[in-house]
Motif scaffolding. Structure first.
Motif, PDB file in Angstrom:
ATOM      1  N   LYS A 116     -19.054 -83.485 -18.682  1.00  0.00           N
ATOM      2  CA  LYS A 116     -20.120 -83.493 -18.691  1.00  0.00           C
ATOM      3  C   LYS A 116     -20.352 -82.324 -19.563  1.00  0.00           C
ATOM      4  O   LYS A 116     -20.844 -81.914 -20.142  1.00  0.00           O
ATOM      5  CB  LYS A 116     -20.420 -83.279 -17.529  1.00  0.00           C
ATOM      6  N   LEU A 120     -22.308 -80.728 -22.603  1.00  0.00           N
ATOM      7  CA  LEU A 120     -22.748 -79.098 -22.328  1.00  0.00           C
ATOM      8  C   LEU A 120     -22.652 -78.847 -23.208  1.00  0.00           C
ATOM      9  O   LEU A 120     -24.040 -77.432 -24.085  1.00  0.00           O
ATOM     10  CB  LEU A 120     -23.351 -79.261 -20.913  1.00  0.00           C
ATOM     11  N   GLU A 124     -24.948 -77.026 -26.640  1.00  0.00           N
ATOM     12  CA  GLU A 124     -25.108 -75.575 -27.201  1.00  0.00           C
ATOM     13  C   GLU A 124     -24.850 -75.324 -27.630  1.00  0.00           C
ATOM     14  O   GLU A 124     -25.873 -73.845 -28.357  1.00  0.00           O
ATOM     15  CB  GLU A 124     -24.477 -74.446 -25.606  1.00  0.00           C
ATOM     16  N   LEU A 139     -26.968 -85.797 -20.401  1.00  0.00           N
ATOM     17  CA  LEU A 139     -26.261 -84.315 -20.058  1.00  0.00           C
ATOM     18  C   LEU A 139     -27.558 -83.926 -18.305  1.00  0.00           C
ATOM     19  O   LEU A 139     -27.124 -83.323 -17.578  1.00  0.00           O
ATOM     20  CB  LEU A 139     -27.041 -83.464 -20.698  1.00  0.00           C
ATOM     21  N   PHE A 301     -24.797 -72.777 -16.903  1.00  0.00           N
ATOM     22  CA  PHE A 301     -24.243 -74.133 -16.257  1.00  0.00           C
ATOM     23  C   PHE A 301     -24.736 -74.005 -14.750  1.00  0.00           C
ATOM     24  O   PHE A 301     -24.290 -74.801 -14.363  1.00  0.00           O
ATOM     25  CB  PHE A 301     -23.133 -74.853 -16.791  1.00  0.00           C
TER      26      PHE A 301
END
Length: 308
Positions: A116, A120, A124, A139, A301
């Protein structure tokens, strides 16, 4: 619920035997609670073992295209179904103390491809460099519950069942809502109790869909670890012990003849089952140098972790 969510049931056992019966009970309860439901039987699916080629990671880092396995079998269909679901209930039989090999074949290929935090951060980076964004299903938040099914009437014959099943949602950072150690599943009196507990699992996972992660409470049998609720601990020769599922350290204490383990809040947040623990793994894997805005990503995050 505000909108109809998808609950996926995955049966790693035989069709129409105890795994399927307990999973069906859970899924019927989820449907009655308002969810859209589907059950996938994996027994006849061709899911080969991971060959360790690293192609999925290279695709993730390429900045274009989606994550795929280069092997051509039924894995991708099951992977897509898992990602598309909002919640998953997994039932797996115990073979030689642990979940069946078909379960592990899927986990070995799904987990490394769907870390995960890794996804992420890469997403980005793709945004920053004009690359193709990843499938949003990769996501989003996923909930999961586990049903470990064993025929043995004593729990020590299924001791790696639930710990092994927790590997399923670990990389994708799925929030575990409930788990059921369904040993003695062939005993008629046990079956009635296990079916009722399975129905409760189905109801609970639908209720949890409208809650923030921090609002989801634990109602299944509590274990020794306060995060994964498994009972196993790794002894290190001192009073410091480690949860082998979460990777967190606690202090072993005796209260009369009762054994307890105390974990600090800092250690609980380091669990591999929590997003903060997954973020830590990014640094541990030496990936920090890849992202010029690493610290900004981390703060972004962390602020979102209750929704993922």
């Amino acid at each position: 619920m505000s909108d109809k969510k998808k609950v996926l049931g995955i049966n790693f056992g035989r069709a129409n035997v105890n795994c399927k019966k307990l999973l069906t009970a859970a899924m019927e309860a989820a449907k009655q609670a308002g969810a859209e439901t589907e059950i996938i039987d994996t027994i006849k699916m061709d899911i080969r073992h991971c060959i360790g080629c690293g192609a999925c990671s290279r695709m993730l880092q390429s900045g274009k295209g989606q994550i795929q396995c280069i092997q051509k079998d039924d894995y991708e269909a099951l992977s897509d179904a898992v990602l598309a679901a909002d919640a998953i209930i997994v039932a797996a039989p115990v073979y030689v103390l642990a979940p069946t090999g078909q379960f592990k074949n899927f986990v070995d290929r799904f987990g490394p491809a769907h870390d995960k935090a890794y996804m992420l951060f890469e997403n980005e980076l793709r945004k920053d460099t004009g690359g193709e964004e990843l499938n949003p299903d990769c996501l989003k938040r996923h909930l999961v519950s586990y049903i470990s099914v064993g025929g043995a009437t004593t729990p020590h014959w299924v001791s790696y069942g639930l710990p092994g099943m927790n590997l399923f949602g670990m990389s994708l950072n799925m929030k575990v809502v409930d788990q059921l150690d369904a040993y003695g599943s062939y005993v008629p009196d046990n079956q009635k109790v296990l079916l009722e507990k399975s129905r409760h699992i189905g109801e609970r996972i639908v209720e949890a869909l409208d809650k923030k992660t921090s609002e989801i409470t634990w109602e299944s049998e509590p274990g020794i670890c306060p995060v994964c609720h498994c009972k196993e601990m790794t002894l290190n020769g001192t009073s410091t012990v480690c949860c082998p599922v979460c990777g967190i350290y606690g202090t072993l204490k005796m209260e009369g003849d009762q054994v307890k383990v105390e974990f600090s809040e800092e250690e609980k947040n380091r669990s591999r089952l929590k997003f903060t623990g997954v973020l830590e793994h990014q640094v541990e894997q030496g990936r920090k140098d890849r992202y010029p805005r690493f610290d900004e990503y981390v703060e972004k995050f962390r602020a979102m972790q209750d929704e993922m």
